[in-house]
Scaffold this motif. Structure first.
Motif, PDB file in Angstrom:
ATOM      1  N   UNK A  53       0.920  -1.009  -0.164  1.00  0.00           N
ATOM      2  CA  UNK A  53      -0.108   0.027  -0.101  1.00  0.00           C
ATOM      3  C   UNK A  53       0.965   1.288  -0.149  1.00  0.00           C
ATOM      4  N   UNK A  54       0.500   2.213  -0.477  1.00  0.00           N
ATOM      5  CA  UNK A  54       1.174   3.702  -0.571  1.00  0.00           C
ATOM      6  C   UNK A  54       0.295   4.613   0.381  1.00  0.00           C
ATOM      7  N   UNK A  55       1.213   5.585   0.999  1.00  0.00           N
ATOM      8  CA  UNK A  55       0.501   6.514   2.029  1.00  0.00           C
ATOM      9  C   UNK A  55      -0.369   7.420   1.054  1.00  0.00           C
ATOM     10  N   UNK A  56       0.101   7.640  -0.292  1.00  0.00           N
ATOM     11  CA  UNK A  56      -0.696   8.396  -1.148  1.00  0.00           C
ATOM     12  C   UNK A  56      -1.724   7.372  -1.698  1.00  0.00           C
ATOM     13  N   UNK A  57      -3.091   7.629  -1.334  1.00  0.00           N
ATOM     14  CA  UNK A  57      -3.908   6.695  -1.980  1.00  0.00           C
ATOM     15  C   UNK A  57      -4.025   6.898  -3.632  1.00  0.00           C
ATOM     16  N   UNK A  58      -3.581   7.905  -4.322  1.00  0.00           N
ATOM     17  CA  UNK A  58      -3.626   8.064  -5.873  1.00  0.00           C
ATOM     18  C   UNK A  58      -2.420   7.018  -6.305  1.00  0.00           C
ATOM     19  N   UNK A  59      -1.597   6.503  -5.605  1.00  0.00           N
ATOM     20  CA  UNK A  59      -0.320   5.907  -6.009  1.00  0.00           C
ATOM     21  C   UNK A  59      -0.373   4.292  -5.612  1.00  0.00           C
ATOM     22  N   UNK A 108       0.377  13.539  -9.580  1.00  0.00           N
ATOM     23  CA  UNK A 108       0.191  15.069  -9.855  1.00  0.00           C
ATOM     24  C   UNK A 108      -0.548  15.790  -8.764  1.00  0.00           C
ATOM     25  N   UNK A 109      -1.798  15.075  -8.369  1.00  0.00           N
ATOM     26  CA  UNK A 109      -2.514  15.759  -7.138  1.00  0.00           C
ATOM     27  C   UNK A 109      -2.273  15.590  -5.821  1.00  0.00           C
ATOM     28  N   UNK A 110      -1.080  14.759  -5.677  1.00  0.00           N
ATOM     29  CA  UNK A 110      -0.626  14.374  -4.180  1.00  0.00           C
ATOM     30  C   UNK A 110      -0.239  15.654  -3.501  1.00  0.00           C
ATOM     31  N   UNK A 111      -0.594  15.692  -2.181  1.00  0.00           N
ATOM     32  CA  UNK A 111      -0.248  16.849  -1.273  1.00  0.00           C
ATOM     33  C   UNK A 111       0.814  16.297  -0.434  1.00  0.00           C
ATOM     34  N   UNK A 112       1.077  15.108  -0.291  1.00  0.00           N
ATOM     35  CA  UNK A 112       2.140  14.547   0.496  1.00  0.00           C
ATOM     36  C   UNK A 112       3.647  15.070   0.247  1.00  0.00           C
TER      37      UNK A 112
END
Length: 177
Positions: A53-59, A108-112
């Motif tokens: 799993x990746x902390x950023x759910x979009x990845x 691209x939309x990640x805020x992390x």
């Protein structure tokens, strides 16, 4: 028997993939796995399960390859594996194997921010975790065999780096250049 599963990350951090660079920068997150019966009795039906799993759910970090065993299958999601090893006699081990997952491209939309070791709850990291089952497996809804499920992980690998000295490279045995 006493089943011990050890999962170790191969590198302290991994740079994101960049498919737009020429040549494309393809990076991988690697984990070394060892499973051993350290007890005095034989253990039957040993099965290893693991998922990323990746902390950023979009990845996502999807399966790429495995070295050291042919006992594994990949789930349709591409982010989890299952390996069946059968019986382990007392003090016997499964041959150590290594699992590689393709590192994600930064969303691209990640805020992390890029991953920071020890801060993977709030920075971008890949986690690999799962369980090793043996004997009667899950036992069904009326017989949960708590003694035959060994949870392991999560084992974190931070993503991204702004320091090129932290970028290490390796080539997979199968099909790498």
């Amino acid at each position: 028997g006493t089943l011990v599963t050890t999962v170790t990350r191969l590198q302290p951090n991994v740079t994101y993939q960049d498919p737009t660079s020429r040549p494309p920068l393809l990076t991988y997150v690697g984990y070394q796995v060892s499973i051993a019966n350290t007890g005095g009795n034989t253990i039957n039906a040993v099965r290893f399960e693991g998922a990323t799993s990746v902390t950023e759910p979009l990845e996502s970090a999807v399966f790429s390859s495995i070295e050291g065993t042919n006992a594994c299958t990949i789930a349709a999601s591409g982010t989890s594996i299952e390996c069946s090893f059968g019986q382990l006699k007392a003090n016997q081990s499964v041959a150590t194997f290594t699992v590689f997952f393709a590192a994600p491209t930064k969303a691209a939309a990640s805020t992390l921010p890029d991953g920071v070791d020890g801060s993977c709850a709030t920075t971008d990291c890949v986690a690999f975790q799962g369980r090793t089952l043996y004997a009667e497996g899950t036992g069904g809804p009326n017989s949960p065999p708590d003694n035959s499920i060994a949870e392991w992980g999560p084992v974190f690998v931070p993503l991204g780096t702004d320091n090129p000295n932290f970028v290490e490279s390796a080539v997979q045995k199968a099909g790498g250049t």
